[in-house]
Design an enzyme around this catalytic site. Sequence first.
Site, PDB file in Angstrom:
ATOM      1  N   ASP A   1       0.042  -2.226  -0.894  1.00 32.78           N
ATOM      2  CA  ASP A   1      -1.210  -2.718  -1.457  1.00 32.78           C
ATOM      3  C   ASP A   1      -1.089  -4.229  -1.627  1.00 32.78           C
ATOM      4  O   ASP A   1       0.007  -4.758  -1.798  1.00 32.78           O
ATOM      5  CB  ASP A   1      -1.432  -2.045  -2.821  1.00 32.78           C
TER       6      ASP A   1
ATOM      7  N   ASP B   1      -6.099  -3.410   0.903  1.00 37.87           N
ATOM      8  CA  ASP B   1      -6.797  -4.645   0.529  1.00 37.87           C
ATOM      9  C   ASP B   1      -6.119  -5.906   1.060  1.00 37.87           C
ATOM     10  O   ASP B   1      -6.505  -7.001   0.684  1.00 37.87           O
ATOM     11  CB  ASP B   1      -6.993  -4.706  -0.988  1.00 37.87           C
TER      12      ASP B   1
ATOM     13  N   HIS C   1      -2.041  -5.990  -4.119  1.00 39.73           N
ATOM     14  CA  HIS C   1      -1.668  -6.312  -5.494  1.00 39.73           C
ATOM     15  C   HIS C   1      -0.284  -5.742  -5.795  1.00 39.73           C
ATOM     16  O   HIS C   1       0.036  -4.636  -5.357  1.00 39.73           O
ATOM     17  CB  HIS C   1      -2.675  -5.709  -6.471  1.00 39.73           C
TER      18      HIS C   1
ATOM     19  N   HIS D   1      -1.155   0.566 -10.853  1.00 33.76           N
ATOM     20  CA  HIS D   1      -1.020  -0.351 -11.994  1.00 33.76           C
ATOM     21  C   HIS D   1      -0.768   0.393 -13.305  1.00 33.76           C
ATOM     22  O   HIS D   1      -0.617  -0.233 -14.348  1.00 33.76           O
ATOM     23  CB  HIS D   1      -2.267  -1.236 -12.139  1.00 33.76           C
TER      24      HIS D   1
END
Lengths: 557, 430
Positions: free
Chosen positions: B151, B240, B153, B112
């Site tokens: 991932d 995740d 996200h 991020h």
Amino acid sequence: MIAGIDIGGTHTDAVLVDNGRIVAKSKIPTLHEDLVKTVQRSLTNLTEKKKAGGVTRITLSTTLATNALVEGALETAGVLVCSGPGIDPLKYSIGPAFHLVGGSVDHRGRETEPVDTRELDRAASECREKGVRVFACVAKFSPRNPAHELLLSRRLAPHADFITEGHRLSGMPGFGRRIATAYYNAAVWRLFNRFADAASSTAAALGIGPDIHILKADGGTMPLSESRILPVLSILSGPAASIMGIQALFPVNRDAVCIDIGGTTSDIFFLADGVPLFERGGIALDGRNTLVPSLFSKSIGVGGDSHVRMESGRVTVGPRRLGPAMATGDKAPTLTDALNVSGRAAYGDVSRSQGGIGLLAKQHGADPGRLADEAVSFAANAVAREVERLVAAINERPVYTVRELLHERRLVPERLLLMGGPADCLAKPLGAALGIEAGIPEHFDVANAIGAALTKPTRCIELFADTAIGIMSVPALGVRKAVPAGYTESDAERDAARLLLDRLKTQGVGLGGVEVETTYKSTFSMVEGFSTVGRNIRIRCQVKPGLLYDLVENKKE
Amino acid sequence: MICAARTTGIVFFPAFDWAISPTHPEREERLLYTYDQLAEEGIFDIDGITEAKPDVVGKEDIERVHFLFADFDRTVTPSHLVACGGAVKAARLVMEKRVEKGAALVRPPGHHAMKSVQGNRGFCAVNNEAVMLEWIRSHYGPIRTAIVDTDCHHGDGTQDIYWYDPDTLYISVHQDGRTLYPGSGFPDEKGGGRGIGKTVNIPLPPGTSEEGFLHALEHTILPILEDYKPDLVINSAGQDNHYTDPITNMRFTAQGYARLTELLNPDIVVLEGGYSIQDALPYVNLGIILALAGTDYSHVREPDYDPDSLREDGETREYIKAVCDTALREYFVPSVPLPEPGRFLEREKRIYYDTDCITEHQKESILACDSCPGVRIIKSRSSSRPLSIGVEIPMKGCERCREEGHRIAGESKKSGRYEKVLLIDRCPQG
């Protein structure tokens, strides 16, 4: 007086030490078919002129279990394994009676699948039909929860002479290692116990007290009584005997590299601040990794008997061994012959060495003196490059905290200690190749036996506490009990030390000079959702290894 | 002894002494049970798998990638330098051909973290993969690379860093941004400037399981990689998407992650997120490592694994197929034309740094060029710092863009309007 006996592959060395002085030495060929007789003769040699009754302690470094394992002279041990998810457990299959039994425990020690008792009974009866009487019971994560191993063990007990439960070997992780270690332990149990029986009656017949110890690969000893249930810990103790011996003969408190130059190979060890370095995980035997703790030692195929030859115009030494030197009657030139020709040694019949090296030189149009020098420096360089490679690998050992990574302690050997037959004549070339000054202790011819004699008893245990589950356990001691939510790291450290000392006391180990040290501790807060539910505490502690006392005559640094 | 089909170097660095805060998901305990599982399985006893210690990267390695407008020492902790260093070490082992595959299981994560850094967002301060990739390029030249981000996200940081770079294909497969942080990653985000089409987003609906992920891999990601022909494939391997993850809504599994790794066959794997630390990470990490090393992983599964109960319903399956088709089409036929040379393309962005509670206002422009990716300029002000400017001359930058970059940086310095004037020159002369 204390005695140390190192039963080696070729020779059995023995020493008698009285008040820090070496009062008798013995060196006899090892009788592989009768090790008890070898022990007996060594003891008789040592105590010729003295009363054997004055000997209060004997430590044996024995190759019995190692040889049995390497030669495959093993009793069939039934191996029963509960695996659960992960690497295919069949990859760890060992021995002729390996059985998988359903059942699994996870990384926190929670049972995720109960033991399949029908599979268990089927495996047990198959073993019974084959006449199997010794067993290894191993479950994944058994140090976190030994319930499955205990269940397997209970079901097998009525038909077993001996059972090894994996969690009693070590609290360290390593499922495959645990399987191999437990199997080896069970498979050499009967053989080792026969030896132990004979050794104690021999000692008793000579009027020596019951204090017999067995040397372990980790540079410590265990009482004979413990070796009867953990015989696997006696494997590969030879290098530990050497390194403990060199510490007795030449104490240093800096980083050092020690090289024991033998006939076929040379063994390389390291000291960090004078303390021997450990192998990570455990020793490997016969191509399998085990959980047997061990000092770090690596062999390189360069020794006195290494073959000297020309390969594409260059002098090469080892790793092949052809037999003893030409100086003592063999047909091909060896490193020892090269040392003779280069004037560094005068071993056996030097003229035969000159003949051999001379012939090789003539065949390749070289000067014999120069060829001999090149052979010596080739050997020294080969050892030196290996030492450097090992140091680099040791310094690359991973650490798991930012603090350790940023403030790492690197191994930088500042001292070179040499022992073994050609040590004297290789000191200069090896020192030059490594850029470190070499030292050679006196009495290095029996250093192994001295190491055995003077080594302290040791024991290492791991303690785990999980306050979310409310359990504290020391797997190797079979301890597992409830603890309150407020149980802390210092409680755990104190409990571990106390349990360790209690165990030594019940084994009759004298606690004088015994020091317990914590070698690892960590505490993790366990969080579920956004709140702390407990602490995960891990302690490893040990009886500090070392020597019973220093030798009076060899204080050098 | 078990043998790996491919030599694999693992940099395992759990940072057992570092946390964002005591109960934050990014805390000391995160890789504890993974460590226990790997150690009990004896993963480093496998012949061909070796464990390596991380490097520690320096400030210059971070500043090669990011415009660090925030205070360096306060934002970039030693653990960030070690996490990036872990990725760099894994890459170094592969690039020096000491191993065939590299994996960095390090924390904290990084995907991020964007080009401009005004603080910590989404548990990330600096971008581990970008620091690694630019380290590689600074030593081995402009290597054509694909980063596949698995991932849960959207890796908005990595996307932002490589938005204009035609030599970096960024593919992200993630939970739909309408249902999860950071709220971006839609198929119409496909890069800018000469990097158009080299950003691919595949937002999957909540509840996607093995079939859905593998469909995206086989029908979209692999065909795109086949076309792009990268020289290096990096997997940002967040874990995740797992059915037990506490902060996401997917239903992926250890078996699925292992199969994905096997099919994707990346050169380097870098761990990103994944916060089901007891029930997922021990098994997923084990599966990924075994698959990467070309070793049997068929027995790796969660204790309660039940593929039938995790399977997507028919409607979800149809939706996934449609999304994958769209993403594929956007790559092959980008519906935005290449920019006209000599003009500045501009974007305005408002970025929220959730971990640090900072808001950044950003004006970004890129000088469109027909012979290089173009000079990139970011003017940034945040709720805690005044206006700064960053100027980047890309690798393969042309002479004109290089001069222009230096001119802008020089004038910005002279003007006194900016708190910091940062210049990244990736093609210094000489």
